[in-house]
Design an enzyme around this catalytic site. Structure first.
Site, PDB file in Angstrom:
ATOM      1  N   SER A 135     -27.113 -23.790  61.658  1.00 21.60           N
ATOM      2  CA  SER A 135     -26.256 -24.744  62.349  1.00 21.60           C
ATOM      3  C   SER A 135     -26.354 -24.493  63.841  1.00 21.60           C
ATOM      4  O   SER A 135     -26.697 -23.381  64.277  1.00 21.60           O
ATOM      5  CB  SER A 135     -24.799 -24.569  61.896  1.00 21.60           C
ATOM      6  OG  SER A 135     -23.887 -25.268  62.745  1.00 21.60           O
ATOM      7  N   TYR A 147     -17.491 -19.207  60.331  1.00 26.98           N
ATOM      8  CA  TYR A 147     -18.657 -20.099  60.268  1.00 26.98           C
ATOM      9  C   TYR A 147     -19.669 -19.732  61.345  1.00 26.98           C
ATOM     10  O   TYR A 147     -20.860 -19.576  61.067  1.00 26.98           O
ATOM     11  CB  TYR A 147     -18.203 -21.554  60.441  1.00 26.98           C
ATOM     12  CG  TYR A 147     -19.304 -22.572  60.191  1.00 26.98           C
ATOM     13  CD1 TYR A 147     -19.714 -22.849  58.888  1.00 26.98           C
ATOM     14  CD2 TYR A 147     -19.912 -23.251  61.239  1.00 26.98           C
ATOM     15  CE1 TYR A 147     -20.716 -23.776  58.637  1.00 26.98           C
ATOM     16  CE2 TYR A 147     -20.914 -24.182  61.000  1.00 26.98           C
ATOM     17  CZ  TYR A 147     -21.304 -24.439  59.696  1.00 26.98           C
ATOM     18  OH  TYR A 147     -22.309 -25.363  59.455  1.00 26.98           O
ATOM     19  N   LYS A 151     -23.359 -18.123  60.539  1.00 32.45           N
ATOM     20  CA  LYS A 151     -24.523 -18.934  60.894  1.00 32.45           C
ATOM     21  C   LYS A 151     -25.395 -18.215  61.924  1.00 32.45           C
ATOM     22  O   LYS A 151     -26.625 -18.347  61.904  1.00 32.45           O
ATOM     23  CB  LYS A 151     -24.084 -20.308  61.405  1.00 32.45           C
ATOM     24  CG  LYS A 151     -23.490 -21.199  60.324  1.00 32.45           C
ATOM     25  CD  LYS A 151     -24.475 -21.471  59.197  1.00 32.45           C
ATOM     26  CE  LYS A 151     -23.927 -22.448  58.171  1.00 32.45           C
ATOM     27  NZ  LYS A 151     -24.898 -22.747  57.093  1.00 32.45           N
TER      28      LYS A 151
END
Length: 256
Positions: A135, A147, A151
């Site tokens: 991402s 997150y 990532k």
């Protein structure tokens, strides 16, 4: 990497970018595409559409991943593993350890697990490919800590794979999109959607950019021009970039 005639696995293939990638691989002549998703009905719908096979999988479970690979290898050696499945958790240091461990298993260790199981055969054959979907958050530390951190780790693992095995016939691409019109994006707050909405791409657009990158054996695949520009700004003056991101995030949080 030649997609035509390849045996391919796509995790998180029941919706969003994963579904678009599975369709794109089929259009480009893949010999077989195994559509893996924790939502079995969604995986089956995509598999039926592209004449592939469906497998219900929890990518955070090594046992489930082993079953997926064993199923896919019934069609022959896996040529390309697309590790696309991912989850998000809202928050930062306040997140319970159990939630950190779960997102780590799905967003990072699933990539490690597939490589651990597939690399020996790929190295023996002298060929194989990993398309790891991370991402823009893995490059630019956007929003929620679990997150962004996982990532970042996914990007780092993809880099390590390429550095370590790139001269032994193993191809690696890392796809890092920004805003994409997926269920994950639509679950975000209106303020976050507005912040990420500029340059919003469809899953099909991202899949086509990804396919082009794989065919060209490019490591870093960036469908969004703005993500590349932010990376340049960060590299040129990291302190200034961090200050700018503070202001940007504060403006978004104030609207939530």
């Amino acid at each position: 990497m030649r997609i035509s005639g390849a045996n391919i696995i796509v995790t998180g293939g029941g919706s969003g970018i994963g579904r678009a990638l599975a369709r794109a691989f089929a259009r480009h002549g893949a010999a077989s595409v195994v559509v893996a998703d924790r939502d079995e009905s969604a995986a089956m719908a995509v598999a039926d559409e592209i004449n592939g096979r469906a497998c219900q999988v929890d990518v955070g479970s090594p046992v489930s991943m082993a079953r997926l690979i064993e199923m896919a290898e019934q069609d022959g050696p896996v040529d390309l593993f697309c590790s696309n499945a991912g989850i998000t958790v809202r928050g930062g240091v306040d997140i319970f350890e159990q939630e950190w461990l779960r997102i780590w298993q799905v967003n990072v260790m699933a990539h490690v697990e597939c490589a651990k199981r597939l690399l020996p055969g790929m190295l023996e054959r002298g060929s194989g490919y990993f398309l790891n979907v991370a991402s823009a958050a893995g490059l630019l530390s956007q929003f929620d800590a679990p997150y962004a951190v996982t990532k970042h780790a996914a990007v780092a693992f993809a880099e390590w794979l390429s550095i370590t095995y790139g001269d032994q016939g193993i191809g690696v691409s890392c796809l890092c999109p920004g805003g994409v019109d997926t269920p994950l994006f639509r679950a975000e707050s209106a303020a976050r959607q507005d912040a990420m909405g500029e340059g919003l791409l469809s899953p099909d657009q991202v899949a086509q950019v990804a396919i082009d990158g794989v065919l060209e054996d490019r490591f870093l695949i960036l469908p969004h021009k703005a993500v590349r520009e932010q990376m340049v700004r960060r590299a040129q003056d990291t302190d200034r970039w961090v200050r700018g991101m503070r202001k940007f995030f504060s403006s978004v949080y104030d609207k939530e």
